[in-house]
Design a protein around this motif. Sequence first.
Motif, mmCIF file in Angstrom:
data_model
loop_
_atom_site.group_PDB
_atom_site.id
_atom_site.type_symbol
_atom_site.label_atom_id
_atom_site.label_comp_id
_atom_site.label_asym_id
_atom_site.label_seq_id
_atom_site.Cartn_x
_atom_site.Cartn_y
_atom_site.Cartn_z
ATOM 1 N N ASP A 122 0.803 -1.218 0.000
ATOM 2 C CA ASP A 122 0.000 0.000 0.000
ATOM 3 C C ASP A 122 0.837 1.271 0.000
ATOM 4 O O ASP A 122 0.291 2.376 0.011
ATOM 5 C CB ASP A 122 -0.924 0.010 1.224
ATOM 6 C CG ASP A 122 -1.967 -1.099 1.163
ATOM 7 O OD1 ASP A 122 -2.368 -1.455 0.041
ATOM 8 O OD2 ASP A 122 -2.363 -1.609 2.229
ATOM 9 N N PRO A 132 2.653 4.492 -1.089
ATOM 10 C CA PRO A 132 2.492 5.339 -2.278
ATOM 11 C C PRO A 132 3.726 5.257 -3.181
ATOM 12 O O PRO A 132 4.850 5.484 -2.728
ATOM 13 C CB PRO A 132 2.337 6.749 -1.675
ATOM 14 C CG PRO A 132 1.912 6.532 -0.258
ATOM 15 C CD PRO A 132 2.566 5.264 0.175
ATOM 16 N N LYS A 133 3.517 4.924 -4.425
ATOM 17 C CA LYS A 133 4.627 4.732 -5.350
ATOM 18 C C LYS A 133 5.467 5.989 -5.511
ATOM 19 O O LYS A 133 6.693 5.930 -5.621
ATOM 20 C CB LYS A 133 4.104 4.280 -6.717
ATOM 21 C CG LYS A 133 3.306 2.980 -6.686
ATOM 22 C CD LYS A 133 4.123 1.821 -6.135
ATOM 23 C CE LYS A 133 3.316 0.528 -6.171
ATOM 24 N NZ LYS A 133 4.036 -0.594 -5.513
ATOM 25 N N LEU A 134 4.809 7.150 -5.518
ATOM 26 C CA LEU A 134 5.535 8.405 -5.683
ATOM 27 C C LEU A 134 6.495 8.635 -4.525
ATOM 28 O O LEU A 134 7.628 9.094 -4.715
ATOM 29 C CB LEU A 134 4.547 9.566 -5.795
ATOM 30 C CG LEU A 134 5.115 10.910 -6.250
ATOM 31 C CD1 LEU A 134 5.719 10.792 -7.638
ATOM 32 C CD2 LEU A 134 4.024 11.976 -6.235
ATOM 33 N N ARG A 135 6.048 8.297 -3.309
ATOM 34 C CA ARG A 135 6.913 8.457 -2.133
ATOM 35 C C ARG A 135 8.072 7.469 -2.167
ATOM 36 O O ARG A 135 9.215 7.804 -1.836
ATOM 37 C CB ARG A 135 6.089 8.254 -0.849
ATOM 38 C CG ARG A 135 4.930 9.224 -0.647
ATOM 39 C CD ARG A 135 5.387 10.556 -0.104
ATOM 40 N NE ARG A 135 5.955 10.460 1.222
ATOM 41 C CZ ARG A 135 5.254 10.506 2.360
ATOM 42 N NH1 ARG A 135 3.929 10.625 2.314
ATOM 43 N NH2 ARG A 135 5.856 10.459 3.528
ATOM 44 N N VAL A 136 7.781 6.232 -2.555
ATOM 45 C CA VAL A 136 8.817 5.196 -2.586
ATOM 46 C C VAL A 136 9.899 5.546 -3.601
ATOM 47 O O VAL A 136 11.105 5.424 -3.328
ATOM 48 C CB VAL A 136 8.200 3.820 -2.903
ATOM 49 C CG1 VAL A 136 9.292 2.773 -3.100
ATOM 50 C CG2 VAL A 136 7.256 3.395 -1.788
ATOM 51 N N GLN A 137 9.484 5.981 -4.798
ATOM 52 C CA GLN A 137 10.456 6.314 -5.828
ATOM 53 C C GLN A 137 11.169 7.624 -5.527
ATOM 54 O O GLN A 137 12.382 7.749 -5.763
ATOM 55 C CB GLN A 137 9.760 6.396 -7.192
ATOM 56 C CG GLN A 137 9.183 5.068 -7.666
ATOM 57 C CD GLN A 137 10.225 3.979 -7.800
ATOM 58 O OE1 GLN A 137 11.328 4.211 -8.297
ATOM 59 N NE2 GLN A 137 9.889 2.780 -7.340
#
Length: 257
Positions: free
Chosen positions: A130, A132-137
């Motif tokens: 779950d 957020p992809k933007l935060r992870v990248q």
Amino acid sequence: MIPPASTGTHLVLIPSYDSGALVYDVVRAARRYWTPVWVVVDGSTDGTATGLQEMAAGDPGLRVFVLPVNSGKGAAVLHGLELAASAGFTHALTMDADGQHPAAAIPDFMATSMGTLDAMVLGVPRFDADAPKLRVQGRKVSNWFANLETLWLGIGDSLYGFRVYPIAPLCRVMHAQRWMRRFDFDPEAAVRLCWCGVSPINRPAPVSYLRADQGGVSHFNYLRDNALLTWMHTRLLLGFLRRLPALLRRRLGMVHR
């Protein structure tokens, strides 16, 4: 029930700003694994300061400090660090009040710190599906810059705030300049402590991003906070250039050991 672990040197420090009712669960979880736990309420307006003070009134292992206005995460942590140092503590494990950090990992991180007192123990996040992809990248960019600014001295993750800091050098670093008071606290603390000779030890730890219907609260603002990080890394790169000869000598020393 197994009583929470305790030493006279290490405490858990939780800064909290408008975290909602979730902060009570976070504090209870931290208290299951450690004593003492200190909470610094950073000018919250959601009523949780009163609830936390009521919890502390019935729990000698919990202390709550309330700042009158919101000053930022770094400022709240510094306030707690100064009080902790005056009470004789030497190390603080910081964790967020929003439920992202794993209270169950507190004993492991504390034991690692007590085994190498002059180091900082940095959590390296293990994301669930779950996240957020933007935060992870996006954090990969900050991590790359943090490692450049330290010549890859070993910062596993620059942004994850679940960490054990040695209090004295961190206070010295923060008092030496006026930054590190808001969202820029975690990455700048890791870089500047590396510059001061505090070695990082990396430990994996899960991270959870709770949805709003689960009580999750996020104050992250993509534009504002990324602008803050950009300015922070600009400052750090300038500092890196001044320290480059010393960092090179340190890296060469590590290679030839």
